[in-house]
Design a protein around this motif. Structure first.
Motif, short mmCIF file in Angstrom:
data_model
loop_
_atom_site.label_atom_id
_atom_site.label_comp_id
_atom_site.label_asym_id
_atom_site.label_seq_id
_atom_site.Cartn_x
_atom_site.Cartn_y
_atom_site.Cartn_z
N LYS A 38 102.81 -14.04 -6.39
CA LYS A 38 103.33 -13.56 -5.11
C LYS A 38 102.20 -13.07 -4.22
O LYS A 38 101.05 -12.93 -4.64
N ALA A 44 105.89 -13.30 -10.76
CA ALA A 44 107.32 -13.04 -10.90
C ALA A 44 107.92 -13.89 -12.00
O ALA A 44 107.28 -14.83 -12.51
N ASP A 49 110.90 -10.33 -7.33
CA ASP A 49 109.54 -9.95 -6.97
C ASP A 49 108.64 -9.93 -8.20
O ASP A 49 109.09 -10.04 -9.34
N SER A 50 107.37 -9.77 -7.94
CA SER A 50 106.41 -9.68 -9.04
C SER A 50 106.60 -8.38 -9.81
O SER A 50 107.08 -7.38 -9.26
N ASP A 51 106.23 -8.39 -11.07
CA ASP A 51 106.25 -7.17 -11.87
C ASP A 51 105.17 -7.26 -12.94
O ASP A 51 104.56 -8.31 -13.16
#
Length: 316
Positions: A38, A44, A49-51
């Motif tokens: 991202k 992601a 969303d990214s984490d």
């Protein structure tokens, strides 16, 4: 700590396993993984969303493939700097630390140094807050009993900090208490049927603590024989009617670490991996029922291929 942390040893082992694959093959799978990055620098899952969880898998996959470029590493470092590791739970803390280490190896940037000299002490105190009376570690301070998986993550985190896990004998006894009559290990105390993944986690901890004996090897051999699927991979437990890439990776890793190679049918496993789990355009899926791939299961698929190269290097 004199011994190299488990995650680093495993990462080096997997990268070596893929070292003889073609540049085109590595680039294809790396391109798939990079498609999940991202704008904030993180990665992601299949949506959202990214984490830190998926970022850790993505980075480990790219390192395994030898495709961790400077630009990607710098963007991941930027993503990590947006998180305060002291405010993270055990899973995300381990993911943050392992990814920060990958960044340091690639670029020399030490994100831990920026956190202060007391950071290891503060993290250790946080980890001990989730230790339970049974000797294991829970997911959070609300947990009343230990989790095999989270105990494994805590051990990995201590190693990444360069420290030994406190009271190792209590942790060993906790794991002995999690073993069941089928020879494997369970995730939490009430469970009666062992699982492939908690068994792999338990074996890894016990090996790190030098607490594996011949009896445990024989027990785990019997369990893994029961969860070995017809396709050559491993099932999550004896009642699940299909193999999956996560259980196959952890099962294969356990087989190799305990030297139980007689359990493997390499031809069947390679056929499963290359014709049913791998996508020609890049990436791996969880199981044959899965319709798409993601970075987590791609890591497991790449990992299985890398481990298979140890069995038959000329077929990698």
């Amino acid at each position: 700590m004199s011994r190299t942390p488990y995650l680093i040893r495993l990462g080096n082992r997997l990268a070596e396993g893929l070292s003889e694959t073609t540049p085109e093959w590595r680039s294809r799978h790396a391109g798939f993984v990079l498609g999940f990055q991202k704008s904030d620098g993180g990665f992601a899952g299949r949506e959202g969303d990214s984490d830190l969880y998926y970022t850790s898998f993505a980075v480990r996959a790219l390192v395994m493939l030898g495709e961790m470029s400077t630009d990607v590493t710098n963007s991941v470092a930027s993503f990590l700097s947006q998180h305060d590791p002291l405010r993270l739970g055990v899973i995300d803390l381990m993911n943050w630390l392992s990814t920060a280490l990958a960044v340091q190896v690639a670029t020399g940037q030490d994100l831990l140094e920026e956190l202060g000299a007391d950071f290891p002490d503060l993290v250790s105190a946080r980890l001990e807050e989730v230790r339970t009376s049974d000797g294991g570690y829970a997911k959070s301070v609300e947990g009343s009993s230990g989790s095999t998986y989270h105990s494994f993550l805590v051990l990995l985190t201590y190693q990444l900090l360069g420290r030994e896990v406190p009271r190792p004998n209590a942790l060993i006894q906790f794991l002995y208490d999690r073993q069941r009559d089928d020879g494997g290990f369970v995730e939490i105390a009430p469970m009666r049927r062992s699982g492939t993944n908690p068994t792999a986690a338990a074996v890894a901890i016990l090996q790190e603590l030098n607490a594996v004996d011949d009896e445990i090897c024989d027990d785990v051999r019997a369990f893994l024989r029961d969860v070995r699927g017809d396709e050559g991979g491993f099932q999550a437990n004896s009642r699940v009617p299909f193999t999956d890439s996560l259980s196959t990776f952890t099962g294969l890793l356990t087989v190799q670490d305990l030297r139980l190679g007689e359990l493997l049918n390499q031809a069947e496993l390679r056929e499963l991996l290359e014709t049913q789990l791998e996508f020609p355009t890049g990436g791996y899926r969880a199981a044959t029922w899965d319709e798409s791939a993601d970075v987590e299961y791609t890591f497991y698929g790449l990992g299985v291929k890398a481990l298979l190269a140890e069995e038959s290097p000329n077929l990698s």
